[in-house]
Design an enzyme around this catalytic site. Structure first.
Site, short mmCIF file in Angstrom:
data_model
loop_
_atom_site.label_atom_id
_atom_site.label_comp_id
_atom_site.label_asym_id
_atom_site.label_seq_id
_atom_site.Cartn_x
_atom_site.Cartn_y
_atom_site.Cartn_z
N SER A 93 -0.55 -1.30 -0.93
CA SER A 93 -0.51 -0.80 0.44
C SER A 93 0.00 0.65 0.44
CB SER A 93 0.35 -1.73 1.30
OG SER A 93 0.16 -1.51 2.66
N HIS A 146 -4.21 -8.86 3.94
CA HIS A 146 -3.21 -7.91 3.44
C HIS A 146 -1.94 -8.68 3.07
CE1 HIS A 146 -2.34 -3.57 3.22
NE2 HIS A 146 -1.08 -3.89 3.48
N ASP A 205 -8.82 -7.59 5.96
CA ASP A 205 -7.71 -6.65 5.96
C ASP A 205 -8.15 -5.37 6.67
OD1 ASP A 205 -5.68 -4.84 5.32
OD2 ASP A 205 -5.72 -5.25 3.18
#
Length: 315
Positions: free
Chosen positions: A162, A285, A255
């Site tokens: 991320s 995610h 996501d």
């Protein structure tokens, strides 16, 4: 998109249990409350922590005199190659502790050492502090710091998930510019765009888990709107990525950032950079840290470890 649409049965079950737990979303909390909530929930779905031969806390000097906490994970003795890892959390939450199990797993399965970096977080430390901290960590490890730790920094990779994936991608470009050889950039669902305006952001605006509202909240803590076109925030906007390290990119199908990840893989490939792109179907995610419940997490961890082995341990 409804919470269960397109998800695997196990992933849908996890999302349903999260909803029943009734915890407020992070964007409904203060930044300090969000940090504590993320820390509390980080290990709930993780696999047991694998034992390692060496775990050592150390500090990295930042350019402004701050000492950045870091932790070394080594599966065996000797001068091992290294993955320098940056945790996720929207530049606002997350820590060495929240990604401790993941870093242990990557070290144990790859045979490489992993060093996890606690770069400073927003809102106390806004853009570009996280970028500066990440690059200062690279320079320290690639210089005298890595040798003092007994590492073979001639065999070096960057990784992150991320927001940490964003930092790893940025550091790969900075390393190219500095003439620092890097064997691999290992990117789990990295953010690469400036404006959260892709089709996947529209499809998954309501999550599950990572929502458009939460992304906006993270970015409001971290960066001024006028700075969002800076490639160090959005590496998809970098002028030139030719000659950066080969990439392994692992994405979650359901996501908001999946389209950005695909676009970055395409950008690298068009510049002649070798890319291994894996899209894990029916997961969201943060799935990477759900190995106790989601088999795709175990697959992604094993795939990433093999990529590290291939890049850092091949004869």
């Amino acid at each position: 998109m409804s919470a269960g649409a397109g998800l695997t049965a196990r992933m849908a079950g996890v999302v349903e249990r999260m909803a029943r737990a009734g915890h407020p979303p992070l964007d409904a909390l203060s930044p300090d409350e969000a940090k504590r909530a993320y820390e509390k929930g980080a290990g709930v779905l993780e696999v047991p922590k694998p034992p390692l031969a060496r775990i050592e806390d150390f500090a990295i000097p930042a350019r402004d005199g701050a000492a950045l906490p870091a932790r070394l994970y080594a599966p065996s003795a000797g001068r091992l190659p290294l993955l320098l890892y940056f945790h996720g959390g929207g530049f606002t939450v997350g820590s060495i502790a929240t990604h401790d199990t993941l870093c242990r797993v990557l070290a144990a399965q790859s045979g490489c050492a992993v060093a996890s970096v606690d770069y400073r977080l927003a809102p106390a430390h806004r853009f570009p502090t996280a970028v500066h901290d990440a690059w200062d960590a690279v320079q320290f490890i690639a210089g005298q710091g890595g040798g003092a730790l007994g590492l073979d920094t001639a065999r070096l990779a960057f990784g992150g998930d991320s927001a940490g994936g964003t930092l790893a991608a940025v550091c790969a470009i900075l390393a190219r510019d500095a003439g620092l050889p890097v064997a691999l950039q290992l990117l789990f669902y990295p953010g690469t765009g400036a404006r959260a305006d892709t089709d996947s952001y529209r499809r998954f605006a309501d999550g599950p888990v990572l929502t458009r509202r939460l992304v906006d909240w993270f970015f409001a803590q971290y960066i001024d709107d006028a700075q969002r076109e800076d490639w160090r925030f959005a590496p998809l906007l970098a002028d030139d990525v030719e000659g950066v390290a080969p990439a392994w990119i692992g994405l979650a199908e359901c996501d908001p950032v999946v389209d950005e990840g695909i676009a970055y893989a395409d950008k690298l490939r068009l510049a002649g950079v070798p890319v291994d792109l894996e899209i894990y179907r029916g997961v969201i995610h943060e799935f990477l840290k759900m190995g106790r419940a989601i088999p795709e997490a175990l697959s992604a961890q094993a795939d990433a470890a093999r990529a590290l082995q291939s890049a850092l341990l091949r004869p």
